[in-house]
Enzyme design. Structure first.
Site, PDB file in Angstrom:
ATOM      1  N   HIS A 100      -1.219  -1.200  -4.417  1.00 48.20           N
ATOM      2  CA  HIS A 100      -2.506  -0.937  -3.760  1.00 48.20           C
ATOM      3  C   HIS A 100      -2.611   0.548  -3.411  1.00 48.20           C
ATOM      4  O   HIS A 100      -1.744   1.100  -2.739  1.00 48.20           O
ATOM      5  CB  HIS A 100      -2.584  -1.792  -2.498  1.00 48.20           C
ATOM      6  CG  HIS A 100      -3.858  -1.700  -1.725  1.00 48.20           C
ATOM      7  ND1 HIS A 100      -4.975  -2.454  -2.030  1.00 48.20           N
ATOM      8  CD2 HIS A 100      -4.203  -0.960  -0.644  1.00 48.20           C
ATOM      9  CE1 HIS A 100      -5.943  -2.191  -1.166  1.00 48.20           C
ATOM     10  NE2 HIS A 100      -5.505  -1.278  -0.315  1.00 48.20           N
TER      11      HIS A 100
ATOM     12  N   ASP B 145      -4.867   3.424  -1.603  1.00 52.68           N
ATOM     13  CA  ASP B 145      -5.916   3.635  -0.606  1.00 52.68           C
ATOM     14  C   ASP B 145      -6.530   5.022  -0.749  1.00 52.68           C
ATOM     15  O   ASP B 145      -5.890   6.030  -0.457  1.00 52.68           O
ATOM     16  CB  ASP B 145      -5.324   3.487   0.800  1.00 52.68           C
ATOM     17  CG  ASP B 145      -5.091   2.036   1.160  1.00 52.68           C
ATOM     18  OD1 ASP B 145      -6.038   1.230   1.015  1.00 52.68           O
ATOM     19  OD2 ASP B 145      -3.972   1.688   1.574  1.00 52.68           O
TER      20      ASP B 145
ATOM     21  N   SER C  49       0.858  -1.193   0.000  1.00 52.32           N
ATOM     22  CA  SER C  49       0.000   0.000   0.000  1.00 52.32           C
ATOM     23  C   SER C  49       0.887   1.233   0.000  1.00 52.32           C
ATOM     24  O   SER C  49       1.674   1.439   0.936  1.00 52.32           O
ATOM     25  CB  SER C  49      -0.883   0.008   1.251  1.00 52.32           C
ATOM     26  OG  SER C  49      -1.409   1.327   1.411  1.00 52.32           O
TER      27      SER C  49
ATOM     28  N   MET D 113      -9.228   7.684   0.506  1.00 48.32           N
ATOM     29  CA  MET D 113      -9.992   7.997   1.719  1.00 48.32           C
ATOM     30  C   MET D 113     -10.599   9.396   1.600  1.00 48.32           C
ATOM     31  O   MET D 113      -9.975  10.296   1.036  1.00 48.32           O
ATOM     32  CB  MET D 113      -9.070   7.949   2.934  1.00 48.32           C
ATOM     33  CG  MET D 113      -8.340   6.609   3.070  1.00 48.32           C
ATOM     34  SD  MET D 113      -7.387   6.558   4.587  1.00 48.32           S
ATOM     35  CE  MET D 113      -6.605   4.950   4.426  1.00 48.32           C
TER      36      MET D 113
ATOM     37  N   HIS E 246      -8.527   0.968  -3.782  1.00 54.78           N
ATOM     38  CA  HIS E 246      -9.424   0.655  -2.665  1.00 54.78           C
ATOM     39  C   HIS E 246     -10.141   1.931  -2.251  1.00 54.78           C
ATOM     40  O   HIS E 246      -9.541   2.808  -1.637  1.00 54.78           O
ATOM     41  CB  HIS E 246      -8.552   0.078  -1.531  1.00 54.78           C
ATOM     42  CG  HIS E 246      -9.271  -0.234  -0.265  1.00 54.78           C
ATOM     43  ND1 HIS E 246      -8.609  -0.500   0.924  1.00 54.78           N
ATOM     44  CD2 HIS E 246     -10.596  -0.338   0.021  1.00 54.78           C
ATOM     45  CE1 HIS E 246      -9.497  -0.747   1.873  1.00 54.78           C
ATOM     46  NE2 HIS E 246     -10.702  -0.652   1.360  1.00 54.78           N
TER      47      HIS E 246
ATOM     48  N   MET F  91     -12.344   3.956  -0.056  1.00 57.08           N
ATOM     49  CA  MET F  91     -12.962   4.072   1.268  1.00 57.08           C
ATOM     50  C   MET F  91     -13.697   5.409   1.284  1.00 57.08           C
ATOM     51  O   MET F  91     -13.319   6.355   1.986  1.00 57.08           O
ATOM     52  CB  MET F  91     -11.875   4.006   2.350  1.00 57.08           C
ATOM     53  CG  MET F  91     -11.293   2.596   2.492  1.00 57.08           C
ATOM     54  SD  MET F  91      -9.720   2.562   3.368  1.00 57.08           S
ATOM     55  CE  MET F  91      -8.608   2.813   1.985  1.00 57.08           C
TER      56      MET F  91
ATOM     57  N   ASP G  51      -6.395  -6.946   4.090  1.00 61.26           N
ATOM     58  CA  ASP G  51      -5.790  -5.611   4.175  1.00 61.26           C
ATOM     59  C   ASP G  51      -5.811  -5.127   5.619  1.00 61.26           C
ATOM     60  O   ASP G  51      -6.885  -4.971   6.197  1.00 61.26           O
ATOM     61  CB  ASP G  51      -6.602  -4.666   3.268  1.00 61.26           C
ATOM     62  CG  ASP G  51      -6.016  -3.266   3.174  1.00 61.26           C
ATOM     63  OD1 ASP G  51      -4.979  -2.993   3.794  1.00 61.26           O
ATOM     64  OD2 ASP G  51      -6.629  -2.451   2.450  1.00 61.26           O
TER      65      ASP G  51
ATOM     66  N   MET H 261     -11.286  -6.709   5.321  1.00 62.16           N
ATOM     67  CA  MET H 261     -10.489  -5.755   6.105  1.00 62.16           C
ATOM     68  C   MET H 261     -10.140  -6.386   7.456  1.00 62.16           C
ATOM     69  O   MET H 261     -11.020  -6.852   8.182  1.00 62.16           O
ATOM     70  CB  MET H 261     -11.274  -4.462   6.354  1.00 62.16           C
ATOM     71  CG  MET H 261     -11.428  -3.555   5.146  1.00 62.16           C
ATOM     72  SD  MET H 261      -9.896  -3.046   4.347  1.00 62.16           S
ATOM     73  CE  MET H 261      -9.044  -2.182   5.674  1.00 62.16           C
TER      74      MET H 261
HETATM   75  C1  DX5 Z   1      -6.221   0.883   5.867  1.00 64.96           C
HETATM   76  C2  DX5 Z   1      -5.750   0.669   4.434  1.00 64.96           C
HETATM   77  C3  DX5 Z   1      -4.599  -0.261   4.310  1.00 64.96           C
HETATM   78  C4  DX5 Z   1      -3.376   0.137   5.062  1.00 64.96           C
HETATM   79  C5  DX5 Z   1      -2.569  -1.077   5.393  1.00 64.96           C
HETATM   80  O1  DX5 Z   1      -7.346   1.670   5.849  1.00 64.96           O
HETATM   81  O2  DX5 Z   1      -6.808   0.155   3.643  1.00 64.96           O
HETATM   82  O3  DX5 Z   1      -4.298  -0.547   2.965  1.00 64.96           O
HETATM   83  O4  DX5 Z   1      -2.588   1.072   4.408  1.00 64.96           O
HETATM   84  O5  DX5 Z   1      -1.496  -0.697   6.183  1.00 64.96           O
HETATM   85  P1  DX5 Z   1      -0.759  -1.688   7.165  1.00 64.96           P
HETATM   86  O6  DX5 Z   1      -0.229  -2.816   6.337  1.00 64.96           O
HETATM   87  O7  DX5 Z   1       0.309  -0.828   7.739  1.00 64.96           O
HETATM   88  O8  DX5 Z   1      -1.767  -2.148   8.182  1.00 64.96           O
HETATM   89 ZN    ZN Z   2      -6.385  -0.659   1.522  1.00 62.23          ZN
END
Ligand code: DX5
Ligand code: ZN
Length: 231
Positions: free
Chosen positions: A37, A39, A12, A41, A70, A72, A177, A141
């Site tokens: 990946h 993320d 990520s 948000m 991903h 969110m 994840d 998750m």
């Molecule tokens: C959390 C994200 C993950 C996160 C994982 O909301 O979706 O992808 O970055 O990070 P680690 O591997 O550090 O838990």
């Molecule tokens: Zn993620």
């Protein structure tokens, strides 16, 4: 991309140097990442803000492997086309993002991108039963979404097992994840997951100037997964 259940490590870039994404992406791919990946948000569905479609579009030319995005965010439907146009190979939306996850998956498929549905830790596996025909991947998750570096939630292993049973012989990936590292990955592999997001566990101790560390970290995660596969 042809389907297989081999182990895939998806670092990520939430844990990368935010001033240097192009080089960070090239470094993790050179060091053995299978996917990249991203993320996304929105400061509403999760308490953090990251990448809009222009940022994802800027990452795209640096990704030579496969970019899974991903989302969110809620609502999610109004933004699907923009992330597809930005170059996402796969778009993953949250089951909890709105009342019509089935419509969301249809909208993702309509763009030509691969589709995924994600489940928060508090959401049971059973809710995706009727969504599976529209899914290329289920994302379990294993932390509450929003931040990297959180502690792995052990009940995620059981959920992976349940999702694996529901999938049967369909060509659907199971991704996990949150808090994935060489310790937590073993039981997840045994339960049937094939795709692993790792932020902290890949980027810790390394940098683009010292990217061998990324390679060491990725190899350590993969080795632990292969041990679980063969036992
Ligand atoms: C959390 C994200 C993950 C996160 C994982 O909301 O979706 O992808 O970055 O990070 P680690 O591997 O550090 O838990
Ligand atoms: Zn993620």
């Amino acid at each position: 991309m042809s389907f297989d259940r081999s182990i895939k490590i998806a670092p990520s870039i939430l844990s990368a140097d935010f001033a240097n994404f192009g080089e960070e992406i090239r470094a993790i791919e050179a060091q053995g990442a299978d996917w990249v990946h991203v993320d996304v948000m929105d400061g509403h569905f999760v308490p953090n803000l990251t990448f809009g479609p222009p940022a994802v579009k800027a990452f795209r030319p640096h990704v030579k492997t496969f970019m899974d995005v991903h989302l969110m965010i809620a609502p999610v439907d109004p933004y699907i086309e923009a992330y597809a146009e930005a170059g996402a190979d796969m778009i993953v939306a949250h089951y909890e993002a709105g009342p019509h996850p089935h419509r969301t998956l249809q909208a993702i498929r309509a763009t030509g991108a691969k589709s995924g549905i994600s489940l928060n830790p508090g959401t049971p596996a059973s809710v995706i039963e009727h969504l599976l025909p529209l899914c290329d991947m289920v994302l379990v998750m294993s932390v509450n979404p929003g931040f990297g570096g959180q502690k792995f939630i052990p009940s995620s292993v059981d959920k992976v097992r349940q999702v694996r049973e529901m999938i049967g012989d369909r060509d659907i990936h199971i991704q996990v994840d949150g808090g994935v590292d060489p310790i937590t990955i073993g039981p997840l592999v045994a339960a049937g997951a094939d795709c692993f997001v790792a932020g902290s566990a890949v980027f810790k101790g390394g940098s683009v100037q010292n990217s061998d560390v990324y390679g060491d970290n990725i190899r350590a995660i993969r080795a632990a997964a292969e041990v679980a596969l063969s036992s």
